[in-house]
Design an enzyme around this catalytic site. Structure first.
Site, PDB file in Angstrom:
ATOM      1  N   ASP A   1       0.848  -1.196   0.000  1.00 22.35           N
ATOM      2  CA  ASP A   1       0.000   0.000   0.000  1.00 22.35           C
ATOM      3  C   ASP A   1       0.884   1.247   0.000  1.00 22.35           C
ATOM      4  O   ASP A   1       1.880   1.320   0.718  1.00 22.35           O
ATOM      5  CB  ASP A   1      -0.914  -0.009   1.225  1.00 22.35           C
TER       6      ASP A   1
ATOM      7  N   ASN B   1     -12.698  -3.188   3.019  1.00 21.76           N
ATOM      8  CA  ASN B   1     -13.579  -2.032   3.185  1.00 21.76           C
ATOM      9  C   ASN B   1     -14.570  -2.017   2.028  1.00 21.76           C
ATOM     10  O   ASN B   1     -14.173  -2.156   0.865  1.00 21.76           O
ATOM     11  CB  ASN B   1     -12.763  -0.741   3.180  1.00 21.76           C
TER      12      ASN B   1
ATOM     13  N   GLY C   1     -15.679   2.731   4.240  1.00 25.33           N
ATOM     14  CA  GLY C   1     -14.465   3.514   4.024  1.00 25.33           C
ATOM     15  C   GLY C   1     -13.729   3.169   2.742  1.00 25.33           C
ATOM     16  O   GLY C   1     -12.548   3.503   2.590  1.00 25.33           O
ATOM     17  N   GLN C   2     -14.430   2.521   1.795  1.00 21.04           N
ATOM     18  CA  GLN C   2     -13.768   2.155   0.537  1.00 21.04           C
ATOM     19  C   GLN C   2     -13.512   3.405  -0.296  1.00 21.04           C
ATOM     20  O   GLN C   2     -14.401   4.251  -0.469  1.00 21.04           O
ATOM     21  CB  GLN C   2     -14.641   1.169  -0.247  1.00 21.04           C
TER      22      GLN C   2
ATOM     23  N   HIS D   1     -10.438  -5.197  -3.008  1.00 24.31           N
ATOM     24  CA  HIS D   1      -9.098  -5.452  -2.499  1.00 24.31           C
ATOM     25  C   HIS D   1      -9.150  -5.885  -1.047  1.00 24.31           C
ATOM     26  O   HIS D   1      -9.989  -5.428  -0.277  1.00 24.31           O
ATOM     27  CB  HIS D   1      -8.188  -4.225  -2.650  1.00 24.31           C
ATOM     28  N   LEU D   2      -8.220  -6.766  -0.699  1.00 30.25           N
ATOM     29  CA  LEU D   2      -8.034  -7.196   0.680  1.00 30.25           C
ATOM     30  C   LEU D   2      -6.805  -6.472   1.216  1.00 30.25           C
ATOM     31  O   LEU D   2      -5.738  -6.500   0.594  1.00 30.25           O
ATOM     32  CB  LEU D   2      -7.779  -8.704   0.759  1.00 30.25           C
ATOM     33  N   HIS D   3      -6.958  -5.818   2.357  1.00 30.23           N
ATOM     34  CA  HIS D   3      -5.807  -5.244   3.048  1.00 30.23           C
ATOM     35  C   HIS D   3      -5.215  -6.324   3.956  1.00 30.23           C
ATOM     36  O   HIS D   3      -5.942  -6.931   4.746  1.00 30.23           O
ATOM     37  CB  HIS D   3      -6.215  -4.080   3.951  1.00 30.23           C
TER      38      HIS D   3
HETATM   39  P1  5GP Z   1      -9.742   1.452   0.591  1.00 23.35           P
HETATM   40  O1  5GP Z   1      -9.802   2.753   1.344  1.00 23.35           O
HETATM   41  O2  5GP Z   1     -10.473   1.545  -0.713  1.00 23.35           O
HETATM   42  O3  5GP Z   1     -10.136   0.251   1.390  1.00 23.35           O
HETATM   43  O4  5GP Z   1      -8.210   1.213   0.285  1.00 23.35           O
HETATM   44  C1  5GP Z   1      -7.543   1.759  -0.804  1.00 23.35           C
HETATM   45  C2  5GP Z   1      -6.088   1.670  -0.501  1.00 23.35           C
HETATM   46  O5  5GP Z   1      -5.374   1.869  -1.701  1.00 23.35           O
HETATM   47  C3  5GP Z   1      -5.597   2.717   0.501  1.00 23.35           C
HETATM   48  O6  5GP Z   1      -4.999   2.067   1.611  1.00 23.35           O
HETATM   49  C4  5GP Z   1      -4.594   3.526  -0.310  1.00 23.35           C
HETATM   50  O7  5GP Z   1      -3.474   3.933   0.461  1.00 23.35           O
HETATM   51  C5  5GP Z   1      -4.209   2.577  -1.418  1.00 23.35           C
HETATM   52  N1  5GP Z   1      -3.808   3.211  -2.647  1.00 23.35           N
HETATM   53  C6  5GP Z   1      -4.475   4.200  -3.303  1.00 23.35           C
HETATM   54  N2  5GP Z   1      -3.830   4.534  -4.433  1.00 23.35           N
HETATM   55  C7  5GP Z   1      -2.743   3.721  -4.498  1.00 23.35           C
HETATM   56  C8  5GP Z   1      -1.682   3.595  -5.451  1.00 23.35           C
HETATM   57  O8  5GP Z   1      -1.620   4.282  -6.464  1.00 23.35           O
HETATM   58  N3  5GP Z   1      -0.737   2.661  -5.190  1.00 23.35           N
HETATM   59  C9  5GP Z   1      -0.787   1.852  -4.087  1.00 23.35           C
HETATM   60  N4  5GP Z   1       0.197   0.974  -3.926  1.00 23.35           N
HETATM   61  N5  5GP Z   1      -1.772   1.949  -3.167  1.00 23.35           N
HETATM   62  C10 5GP Z   1      -2.731   2.880  -3.373  1.00 23.35           C
END
Ligand code: 5GP
Length: 115
Positions: A32, A88, A94-95, A101-103
């Site tokens: 991330d 998320n 909070g998406q 995607h899985l964190h």
């Molecule tokens: P969400 O908030 O949708 O669950 O998570 C999206 C994640 O994608 C966030 O943790 C954010 O830091 C990450 N992210 C957003 N843009 C990029 C990118 O261009 N490259 C990478 N490696 N991560 C990203």
């Protein structure tokens, strides 16, 4: 919701750089860009599913594969003391990127419940 052109689709197509730690025919994993823990890796399907709420019964094997990929990536990252896997979903979840995607979060003790 369509999501053919999210930032993650660009990463899959190698149009923008990412630190890719795992790839196979179905999935990609990369660190991330804004890590919330010492280890913060995202696992995504190559299939452009926008969010968990839009996954279908036909995606069952793919969803299982993503979980097993998370397990594999976490092990390869050395997270022997445990980790958290988070999806998320949509506004209240909070998406921010509408490509499923899985964190994987680890490397420190994580609080519960999340905010
Ligand atoms: P969400 O908030 O949708 O669950 O998570 C999206 C994640 O994608 C966030 O943790 C954010 O830091 C990450 N992210 C957003 N843009 C990029 C990118 O261009 N490259 C990478 N490696 N991560 C990203």
């Amino acid at each position: 919701m369509t999501n053919q052109d999210t930032i993650f689709s660009k990463i899959i197509r190698r149009e923008i750089p990412a630190n890719i730690v795992y790839e196979d025919d179905l999935a990609l994993a990369f660190t991330d860009v804004n890590p919330q823990a010492p280890v913060h890796i995202l696992v995504i399907p190559k299939k452009p599913i926008a969010k968990l709420a839009e996954a279908e019964t036909e995606d069952a094997a793919l969803l299982g594969h993503l979980l097993l990929t998370a397990k594999r990536v976490a092990a390869e990252a050395g997270l022997t003391n445990g980790y958290r896997v988070v999806i998320n979903t949509d506004a209240d979840g909070g998406q921010t990127v509408f490509h499923l995607h899985l964190h994987i979060l680890g490397g420190r003790s994580l609080a519960w419940p999340p905010g």
